[in-house]
Motif scaffolding. Structure first.
Motif, mmCIF file in Angstrom:
data_model
loop_
_atom_site.group_PDB
_atom_site.id
_atom_site.type_symbol
_atom_site.label_atom_id
_atom_site.label_comp_id
_atom_site.label_asym_id
_atom_site.label_seq_id
_atom_site.Cartn_x
_atom_site.Cartn_y
_atom_site.Cartn_z
ATOM 1 N N ARG A 106 63.920 83.935 34.343
ATOM 2 C CA ARG A 106 64.071 84.631 32.929
ATOM 3 C C ARG A 106 65.284 85.256 32.559
ATOM 4 N NH1 ARG A 106 59.356 88.771 33.340
ATOM 5 N NH2 ARG A 106 60.414 89.637 31.546
ATOM 6 N N ALA A 107 65.885 86.053 33.507
ATOM 7 C CA ALA A 107 67.100 86.301 33.093
ATOM 8 C C ALA A 107 68.250 85.539 32.988
ATOM 9 C CB ALA A 107 67.616 87.607 34.389
ATOM 10 N N ASN A 108 68.176 84.357 33.767
ATOM 11 C CA ASN A 108 69.135 83.630 33.428
ATOM 12 C C ASN A 108 68.996 82.841 32.099
ATOM 13 O OD1 ASN A 108 71.050 84.147 35.709
ATOM 14 N ND2 ASN A 108 69.371 83.255 37.221
ATOM 15 N N ALA A 109 67.902 82.676 31.613
ATOM 16 C CA ALA A 109 67.408 81.998 30.410
ATOM 17 C C ALA A 109 68.106 82.844 29.523
ATOM 18 C CB ALA A 109 65.977 81.736 30.115
ATOM 19 N N LEU A 110 68.046 84.325 29.361
ATOM 20 C CA LEU A 110 68.724 85.061 28.610
ATOM 21 C C LEU A 110 70.053 84.964 28.370
ATOM 22 C CD1 LEU A 110 66.376 88.140 28.738
ATOM 23 C CD2 LEU A 110 66.376 86.742 26.865
ATOM 24 N N ALA A 111 70.745 84.800 29.637
ATOM 25 C CA ALA A 111 72.343 84.968 29.759
ATOM 26 C C ALA A 111 72.737 83.469 29.435
ATOM 27 C CB ALA A 111 72.493 84.963 31.223
ATOM 28 N N ILE A 112 72.065 82.309 29.673
ATOM 29 C CA ILE A 112 72.529 81.241 29.095
ATOM 30 C C ILE A 112 72.399 81.184 27.783
ATOM 31 C CG2 ILE A 112 72.069 78.727 29.096
ATOM 32 C CD1 ILE A 112 71.064 79.141 31.993
ATOM 33 N N THR A 113 71.416 81.549 27.089
ATOM 34 C CA THR A 113 71.210 81.817 25.495
ATOM 35 C C THR A 113 72.555 82.445 25.073
ATOM 36 O OG1 THR A 113 68.772 81.419 25.835
ATOM 37 C CG2 THR A 113 69.624 82.417 23.779
ATOM 38 N N ALA A 114 72.753 83.453 25.596
ATOM 39 C CA ALA A 114 73.807 84.381 25.233
ATOM 40 C C ALA A 114 75.215 83.602 25.141
ATOM 41 C CB ALA A 114 73.923 85.579 25.769
ATOM 42 N N ASP A 115 75.511 82.817 26.417
ATOM 43 C CA ASP A 115 76.549 81.937 26.421
ATOM 44 C C ASP A 115 76.757 80.977 25.380
ATOM 45 O OD1 ASP A 115 79.079 81.942 28.069
ATOM 46 O OD2 ASP A 115 78.363 80.095 28.611
ATOM 47 N N ARG A 116 75.525 80.080 25.214
ATOM 48 C CA ARG A 116 75.178 78.985 24.228
ATOM 49 C C ARG A 116 75.796 79.685 22.834
ATOM 50 N NH1 ARG A 116 69.864 77.775 22.096
ATOM 51 N NH2 ARG A 116 70.091 79.529 21.360
ATOM 52 N N ASP A 117 75.240 80.836 22.352
ATOM 53 C CA ASP A 117 75.297 81.301 21.406
ATOM 54 C C ASP A 117 77.112 81.675 21.112
ATOM 55 O OD1 ASP A 117 72.814 80.886 20.814
ATOM 56 O OD2 ASP A 117 72.434 83.083 20.737
ATOM 57 N N GLN A 118 77.503 82.383 22.112
ATOM 58 C CA GLN A 118 78.931 82.624 22.054
ATOM 59 C C GLN A 118 79.599 81.598 21.797
ATOM 60 O OE1 GLN A 118 80.232 84.872 25.123
ATOM 61 N NE2 GLN A 118 82.459 84.879 24.690
ATOM 62 N N ALA A 119 79.382 80.044 22.484
ATOM 63 C CA ALA A 119 80.489 79.124 22.464
ATOM 64 C C ALA A 119 80.125 78.322 21.090
ATOM 65 C CB ALA A 119 79.925 78.031 23.594
ATOM 66 N N LEU A 146 70.711 73.324 29.943
ATOM 67 C CA LEU A 146 69.906 74.337 30.974
ATOM 68 C C LEU A 146 68.726 74.961 30.594
ATOM 69 C CD1 LEU A 146 72.947 75.651 32.793
ATOM 70 C CD2 LEU A 146 71.534 73.729 33.559
ATOM 71 N N LEU A 147 68.618 75.110 29.273
ATOM 72 C CA LEU A 147 67.630 75.886 28.410
ATOM 73 C C LEU A 147 66.313 74.920 28.232
ATOM 74 C CD1 LEU A 147 69.645 77.894 25.924
ATOM 75 C CD2 LEU A 147 68.260 78.708 28.250
ATOM 76 N N ALA A 148 66.344 73.509 28.742
ATOM 77 C CA ALA A 148 65.137 72.576 28.386
ATOM 78 C C ALA A 148 64.071 73.219 29.207
ATOM 79 C CB ALA A 148 65.549 71.339 28.925
ATOM 80 N N PRO A 149 62.872 73.116 28.556
ATOM 81 C CA PRO A 149 61.687 73.577 29.378
ATOM 82 C C PRO A 149 61.441 73.002 30.606
ATOM 83 C CG PRO A 149 61.121 72.665 26.980
ATOM 84 C CD PRO A 149 62.534 72.433 27.360
ATOM 85 N N GLY A 150 60.707 74.011 31.268
ATOM 86 C CA GLY A 150 60.595 73.507 32.903
ATOM 87 C C GLY A 150 61.739 73.710 33.700
ATOM 88 N N ARG A 151 63.047 74.116 33.265
ATOM 89 C CA ARG A 151 64.178 74.243 34.289
ATOM 90 C C ARG A 151 64.083 75.667 34.793
ATOM 91 N NH1 ARG A 151 69.203 70.386 32.756
ATOM 92 N NH2 ARG A 151 69.523 70.689 34.876
ATOM 93 N N GLN A 152 64.471 75.814 36.019
ATOM 94 C CA GLN A 152 64.355 77.289 36.914
ATOM 95 C C GLN A 152 65.795 77.381 37.421
ATOM 96 O OE1 GLN A 152 60.252 76.652 39.044
ATOM 97 N NE2 GLN A 152 61.421 75.273 39.671
ATOM 98 N N ILE A 153 66.571 78.318 36.566
ATOM 99 C CA ILE A 153 67.917 78.374 36.982
ATOM 100 C C ILE A 153 68.118 79.813 37.771
ATOM 101 C CG2 ILE A 153 70.429 78.875 36.161
ATOM 102 C CD1 ILE A 153 68.986 76.126 35.325
ATOM 103 N N GLY A 162 82.634 78.181 35.098
ATOM 104 C CA GLY A 162 80.899 78.352 35.083
ATOM 105 C C GLY A 162 80.404 78.212 36.377
ATOM 106 N N LEU A 163 79.385 78.680 36.961
ATOM 107 C CA LEU A 163 78.949 78.545 38.152
ATOM 108 C C LEU A 163 77.197 78.652 37.788
ATOM 109 C CD1 LEU A 163 80.406 80.990 40.498
ATOM 110 C CD2 LEU A 163 81.106 78.766 40.249
ATOM 111 N N VAL A 164 76.530 77.616 38.274
ATOM 112 C CA VAL A 164 74.901 77.497 38.051
ATOM 113 C C VAL A 164 74.394 76.926 39.440
ATOM 114 C CG1 VAL A 164 75.315 75.135 36.842
ATOM 115 C CG2 VAL A 164 73.305 76.411 36.526
ATOM 116 N N SER A 165 73.259 77.138 39.490
ATOM 117 C CA SER A 165 72.209 76.796 40.505
ATOM 118 C C SER A 165 70.900 76.736 39.976
ATOM 119 C CB SER A 165 72.277 77.727 41.704
ATOM 120 O OG SER A 165 73.423 77.899 42.343
ATOM 121 N N GLU A 166 70.238 75.664 40.337
ATOM 122 C CA GLU A 166 68.953 75.199 39.966
ATOM 123 C C GLU A 166 67.803 74.979 41.017
ATOM 124 O OE1 GLU A 166 66.850 72.493 36.222
ATOM 125 O OE2 GLU A 166 69.006 72.156 37.087
#
Length: 392
Positions: A106-119, A146-153, A162-166
């Motif tokens: 959940r936290a990473n979904a929020l962080a990714i959303t914020a980074d997307r909006d900034q971009a 990365l925000l697609a339904p079902g993804r677990q970041i 950018g670093l990301v693990s799924e």
């Protein structure tokens, strides 16, 4: 001819790095301009986090707290308190090994959303030059995927490339867990390639989990595509030194420490290490204690150790390299700080040499029908009797 040319390029890279090392400040600065900036500090928001006493208590320091301490802390919180921390410190919670998995997702979904909006906002700036505009659009698209339904970041850090693990599968309940440790040129923008998926960590993870399901349909599995360290770019100075691996290994160790708190497989997570990622695994290996960890290295330029024994008794090492992989033309030497040492697939290294028949090139190990993919899955499942070995 192409293999000889590549070998000359790689040897030239070694020689160039050696010259630069002795050529004075100006040359050193030029070399540094091509080097990547490591990420070793806690995520953005950590300073405010450690000063926050709104819950009437200290929060675990992201820089020093071990996973057991983190797990105990979150277990003591009410759901409302957990939600508060997720909302206020998404980058901290999302990257905190030992924190509950669902909170991290959940936290990473929020962080990714914020980074997307900034971009997106950056891309909308009419004063932006074309190159910067393209980078901003690409960043927004990468985040959106990365925000697609079902993804677990499991982790997301927007700093630098950018670093990301799924996670693929149910990590909390899986009987068998694997971690893919990738090599050079992996980051947020190359984490999940659609044009050539098996070159990307996410594509490798999907292929591995699918093969595990084919071999053992009744076994619950989870695979982590871990791009948790800054990787080299191309064949520059970073590729022939262990600098980035030395910064990445403690991050891999923290991931494994966290998995002891948040997952409960029947054996330690198997590590599947590719290319420069094998250097990371080589450095992390001696820290692995307790039950034996399966470590599979493939397409390796060397692990920074002279033989498997240097990894310690906590590692069961497997190694392979297909006959068309250009990495076989890399000089397996270590001179000063250059090179990564002995070839893990050599007969005297001490690894179990498995087959990669059918694999083509440096990134073909996860292709369907290859012996390498079959063997990776068999090892990850603990089905050692199904492993095929190199015959020549």
């Amino acid at each position: 001819m192409q293999r000889r040319r590549l070998k000359r390029i790689l040897i030239g890279a070694f020689a160039t790095c050696a010259v630069l090392a002795d050529a004075g400040a100006a040359a050193a600065q030029a070399a540094a301009s091509n080097e990547q900036v490591v990420i070793t500090t806690p995520p953005t928001g950590s300073s405010a986090w450690v000063k926050d006493h709104s819950l009437g208590r200290s929060l675990p320091n992201p820089a020093t707290a071990d996973a057991a301490t983190v797990a105990t802390f979150f277990a003591s919180l009410t759901p409302a308190q957990q939600d508060q921390l997720v909302r206020e410190y998404p980058l901290v919670v999302g990257n905190l090994d030992g924190a509950p998995l669902q909170l991290r997702y959940r936290a990473n979904a929020l962080a990714i959303t914020a980074d997307r909006d900034q971009a997106k906002a950056q891309a909308a700036d009419p004063k932006l030059d074309p190159a910067s505009h393209a980078l901003a659009v690409s960043r927004a698209n990468d985040c959106q995927a990365l925000l697609a339904p079902g993804r677990q970041i499991l982790a997301f850090d927007p700093r630098g490339r950018g670093l990301v693990s799924e996670v693929f599968g149910d990590l909390a309940t899986a009987d068998r867990v694997s971690v893919i440790v990738p090599g050079s040129d992996t980051d947020l923008g190359h984490f999940d390639r659609t044009d050539d998926p098996l070159r990307s960590p996410a594509g490798m993870a999907r292929a591995l989990q699918a093969e595990e399901g084919r071999q053992s349909p009744g076994t619950s599995t989870a695979v982590i595509a871990w791009t948790g360290y800054v990787t080299p770019v191309g064949l520059g100075p970073d590729a022939v030194t262990s600098r980035l691996a030395e910064a990445g290994a403690p991050r891999l160790e923290r991931l494994l420490d966290g998995l002891k708190q948040t997952s409960h497989p029947v054996a330690p997570p198997a590590l599947l290490c590719h290319s420069y990622g094998t250097v990371v695994c080589g450095i992390a290996g001696p820290t692995l204690h307790g039950a034996t960890t399966d470590m599979v290295v493939f397409g390796s330029p060397g692990m920074g150790v002279s033989d498997a024994g240097e990894l310690g008794s906590g590692v069961h090492l497997w190694a392979t390299r297909d006959s068309t992989d250009w990495i076989g033309d890399v000089p397996y030497v270590e001179v000063g700080n250059l090179g990564h040492g002995a070839d893990p697939t050599s007969s005297d290294f001490g690894a179990e040499e498995i087959s990669s028949a059918g694999a083509v090139g440096h990134t073909g190990y996860f292709a369907a029908g290859t012996a390498s993919l079959h063997n990776f899955a068999a090892i990850a499942l603990g089905a050692y009797q199904n492993v095929s070995y190199r015959t020549s």
